[in-house]
Design an enzyme around this catalytic site. Sequence first.
Site, PDB file in Angstrom:
ATOM      1  N   GLY A 162       0.786  -1.220   0.000  1.00  0.00           N
ATOM      2  CA  GLY A 162       0.000   0.000   0.000  1.00  0.00           C
ATOM      3  C   GLY A 162       0.820   1.273   0.000  1.00  0.00           C
ATOM      4  O   GLY A 162       1.971   1.311  -0.447  1.00  0.00           O
ATOM      5  N   CYS A 163       0.228   2.342   0.536  1.00  0.00           N
ATOM      6  CA  CYS A 163       0.793   3.688   0.412  1.00  0.00           C
ATOM      7  C   CYS A 163       2.114   3.869   1.139  1.00  0.00           C
ATOM      8  O   CYS A 163       2.868   4.787   0.827  1.00  0.00           O
ATOM      9  CB  CYS A 163      -0.219   4.713   0.905  1.00  0.00           C
ATOM     10  N   ASN A 164       2.410   3.051   2.143  1.00  0.00           N
ATOM     11  CA  ASN A 164       3.669   3.188   2.857  1.00  0.00           C
ATOM     12  C   ASN A 164       4.836   2.535   2.140  1.00  0.00           C
ATOM     13  O   ASN A 164       5.996   2.736   2.494  1.00  0.00           O
ATOM     14  CB  ASN A 164       3.572   2.600   4.265  1.00  0.00           C
TER      15      ASN A 164
END
Length: 376
Positions: free
Chosen positions: A153-155
């Site tokens: 995901g976004c991390n």
Amino acid sequence: MTMAIDRPEKLSGLTGGQGITRMVGVGTASSADVFTQDRLLELLEIEDPRIRSVFLNSAIDTRHLTLPPEGPGGVRVAEPQGDLLDKHKKLAVEMGGQALQACLKSIGASLSDVRHLCCVTSTGFLTPGLSALIIRDLGLDPHTSRSDIVGMGCNAGLNALGVVSGWSAAHPGDLAIVLCAEACSAAYALDGTMRTAVVNSLFGDGAAALALVNGEWEGNGDGTTEIAPVGPRILKFASYIITDALDAMRYDWDRDQDRFSFFLDPQIPYVVGAHAEIVIDRLLAGTGLRRSDIGHWLVHSGGKKVIDAVVVNLGLSRHDVRHTVGVLRDYGNVSSGSFLFSYERLLEERIAEPGDYGVLMTMGPGSQIEMALIQW
């Protein structure tokens, strides 16, 4: 006979730095079509006032998206999962290739200079992986080593940075690339529910590539010799997983829609914000640095509420997150590559000076917070 082994100094003082991996170039790309939030509401024929409010109060002006084709009567119809996977593959390869070449151009490098390629994506699943497709389609050296980070995901951009920093340490002088390519259009589900409305109002397509080298890099792919520009050194990483919020951000199978669907808990911005202080304290522990010593903050453009929560909990100013806010406004949340869009804007300002410290911060499913400390 005992041999003395030179060991790098501890981080205390943060001086020296010969052989430490540097960020030497960056490039970004997006899909072709750009839409305002108003235009999206019109094209998707969204009339529900609650959903319209989510779109119009997102602090987003424009996003790059590849919308579903028009169905009967001009209505945009939801795509089956197979078509969404095809969309992901096409967009990720196209945008990823453009971002990679822009990154190489920024340091006078060529495709033949790349020795390692790490690709990050969460908006679709590919085997043998996006890295293999990029190597084939762009004609990179088949000896190029590769890695893929999928589903984090976004991390995940900072997870990749940590992995590739380790590779660079073992291969001094070789050029490595972290490539984040997120075809968020391939994660759209049009079902009129508030769950999908939050996602559909926020995410956009984007790719970003970051070039790394340990020591000095001399590129000769075009027959010339270039010394990579001096970029910030990567000094330290810190991670934190909020296990109590494991299900707060997830991309899982929606049996009703017969496709994958992304879920965001409305409380997640406040949860992330409340835990950000834990991670920054760990990142700066033992360095002799205080938060006030950090001159540049590059925070993931996760959404207006996420940014506000981080600002409040870390005591940042609006100026500190100007690039984070600007990227959200112009692109929406482009997932794992968002912080690199902000980094590119910081470099364009030409205000970072030798000795300046910066913090990179991403957050995503887990719920996970990642940070890195850098120094010019």
